[in-house]
Design a protein around this motif. Sequence first.
Motif, short mmCIF file in Angstrom:
data_model
loop_
_atom_site.label_atom_id
_atom_site.label_comp_id
_atom_site.label_asym_id
_atom_site.label_seq_id
_atom_site.Cartn_x
_atom_site.Cartn_y
_atom_site.Cartn_z
N PRO A 207 -4.51 10.26 3.39
CA PRO A 207 -3.97 8.91 3.59
C PRO A 207 -4.64 7.86 2.70
O PRO A 207 -5.86 7.71 2.71
N ALA A 208 -3.83 7.16 1.92
CA ALA A 208 -4.37 6.17 0.98
C ALA A 208 -5.12 5.06 1.70
O ALA A 208 -6.13 4.55 1.20
N ARG A 209 -4.63 4.67 2.88
CA ARG A 209 -5.29 3.59 3.62
C ARG A 209 -6.71 3.99 4.00
O ARG A 209 -7.63 3.16 3.98
N LEU A 210 -6.90 5.26 4.36
CA LEU A 210 -8.23 5.73 4.75
C LEU A 210 -9.19 5.75 3.57
O LEU A 210 -10.40 5.56 3.73
N LYS A 211 -8.66 6.01 2.38
CA LYS A 211 -9.51 6.05 1.20
C LYS A 211 -10.16 4.69 0.93
O LYS A 211 -11.16 4.60 0.23
N GLN A 212 -9.58 3.64 1.50
CA GLN A 212 -10.08 2.29 1.23
C GLN A 212 -11.26 1.90 2.12
O GLN A 212 -11.88 0.87 1.89
N ILE A 213 -11.57 2.70 3.14
CA ILE A 213 -12.67 2.32 4.03
C ILE A 213 -13.93 3.07 3.62
O ILE A 213 -13.86 4.23 3.19
N ILE B 237 -10.91 6.05 12.38
CA ILE B 237 -9.75 6.62 11.72
C ILE B 237 -8.49 5.91 12.19
O ILE B 237 -7.58 5.62 11.39
N ILE B 238 -8.41 5.60 13.49
CA ILE B 238 -7.25 4.86 14.01
C ILE B 238 -7.14 3.53 13.28
O ILE B 238 -6.07 3.13 12.82
N ALA B 239 -8.27 2.81 13.17
CA ALA B 239 -8.26 1.50 12.51
C ALA B 239 -7.97 1.62 11.03
O ALA B 239 -7.20 0.83 10.47
N GLY B 240 -8.56 2.60 10.37
CA GLY B 240 -8.40 2.74 8.94
C GLY B 240 -7.05 3.27 8.51
O GLY B 240 -6.61 3.03 7.39
N LEU B 241 -6.37 3.98 9.40
CA LEU B 241 -5.08 4.57 9.07
C LEU B 241 -3.95 3.57 9.17
O LEU B 241 -2.84 3.82 8.70
N HIS C 105 -1.64 -0.29 -3.08
CA HIS C 105 -2.36 -1.25 -2.24
C HIS C 105 -3.15 -2.20 -3.13
O HIS C 105 -3.60 -1.85 -4.22
N LEU C 106 -3.33 -3.43 -2.65
CA LEU C 106 -4.04 -4.46 -3.40
C LEU C 106 -5.40 -3.98 -3.88
O LEU C 106 -5.76 -4.14 -5.05
N ASP C 107 -6.19 -3.37 -2.98
CA ASP C 107 -7.53 -2.92 -3.35
C ASP C 107 -7.49 -1.83 -4.42
O ASP C 107 -8.32 -1.81 -5.34
N ASN C 108 -6.54 -0.91 -4.28
CA ASN C 108 -6.41 0.15 -5.29
C ASN C 108 -5.97 -0.41 -6.64
O ASN C 108 -6.42 0.05 -7.70
N LEU C 109 -5.07 -1.40 -6.60
CA LEU C 109 -4.65 -2.06 -7.84
C LEU C 109 -5.83 -2.66 -8.57
O LEU C 109 -6.00 -2.49 -9.79
N ALA C 110 -6.67 -3.37 -7.81
CA ALA C 110 -7.83 -4.02 -8.41
C ALA C 110 -8.78 -2.98 -9.00
O ALA C 110 -9.31 -3.16 -10.11
N TRP C 111 -8.98 -1.90 -8.25
CA TRP C 111 -9.89 -0.85 -8.73
C TRP C 111 -9.36 -0.17 -9.98
O TRP C 111 -10.09 0.02 -10.96
N LYS C 112 -8.08 0.20 -9.96
CA LYS C 112 -7.51 0.91 -11.10
C LYS C 112 -7.38 0.01 -12.34
O LYS C 112 -7.51 0.49 -13.47
N ALA C 113 -7.12 -1.28 -12.10
CA ALA C 113 -7.00 -2.20 -13.23
C ALA C 113 -8.36 -2.75 -13.67
O ALA C 113 -8.45 -3.44 -14.67
N GLN C 114 -9.40 -2.44 -12.88
CA GLN C 114 -10.76 -2.93 -13.17
C GLN C 114 -10.80 -4.45 -13.24
O GLN C 114 -11.36 -5.04 -14.17
#
Length: 378
Positions: A96-102, A226-230, A339-348
């Motif tokens: 789950p992508a959302r979980l990767k963000q926590i 996990i409930i919160a992060g998912l 996701h916004l956070d992933n965008l920021a990370w991938k775009a540096q």
Amino acid sequence: MPTDLNDTLLHEVALTLFPGVGPQLTRQLMSYGGSARNVLHLPPGKLLKIPGVGPATSKILTGPERTAALKQAEDSVRKAEKEGVQLLFYTSKQFPARLKQIPDAPALLYYQGTADLNHPKTLALVGTRQATDYGREQTERLIKGIASHRPLIVSGLAYGIDIAAHRAALQESLETVGVMATGLDVIYPHAHRKTAEKMLSQGGLLTEFPFGTPPDKYNFPARNRIIAGLSDGTVVVEAARKGGALITADLALDYNREVLAVPGPLGSVASEGCHDFIKTSRAALYAEPADIEQALNWDLALHLQGKPTAPSTYDADDFTAEDFQLITVLLTAPNREEHLDNLAWKAQLPVHTVASLLLGLEFRAVIKALPGKRFGLL
């Protein structure tokens, strides 16, 4: 190792089974070793050079525990194959992508079911185990009120509000996932087995704990993250001043997810936690489905149809370097969404910069805002 097993998966599962090697250390080991197999074949001298690895951990990773972990992993992989369980290591595309963000995400998930864990709209409902008739009624009304959005409903399969949420979702033909504090083969409480079985074909069951794990009391707070992060947001339907539901809500706040609370009757002990969260502005008040729609941008998603769209090809000359960087990231993302956070990370780029750029691109009808701080190309 038996040749009929996935070697990569076998070592990934094994790496999560060592005592004292938690998810964060697992990631640290992977970042240095490159793969779980490499990690489990590193000599003690190289292991000791990895930050966070001391003599005790090095001894565990290279001693008899290594053989035991590989044997347990082999048993788990075979059992998973036999019972249709997915073993999702954190590097898997299906994780789950959302979980990767926590920051404290599990390293491995055991999942059985049909729901997409990356569902575009995911909502957690939690509450007290000692639910009142009022709490159960509000749970059913809430889920019925948002059913048109077809969200994935997440909860913990526990007594009270949790099981009421799962059953209400099933009643409304919504997919629902139960996050367990046990192994997948240990349904707890046992009284919810029939509901859990229904969820396998209309949602699923998810846990970070290996097969056979009993309902140890220390597992439940871990399960709550996990409930919160998912989920994009968490709704506390009914909660006293202390309890697992408020732990889940606090974790959701830590993860920058939306939290709403259902107010209860004045003087109701079962709603004291909800009232406290609302009074201290830790949770928005839930009074009607529109409150969830607005908090999670679901109301915007409903009205995206008919908006002007940008061309399917993009010319770098038409955008600033940073704008085009974001567009490039989205073009290579699954479903051209991220996701916004992933965008920021991938775009540096800093998150606040990305948020500003996205707003400009939205005004130009190049991107669209989606629920849960996700964005996609039009």
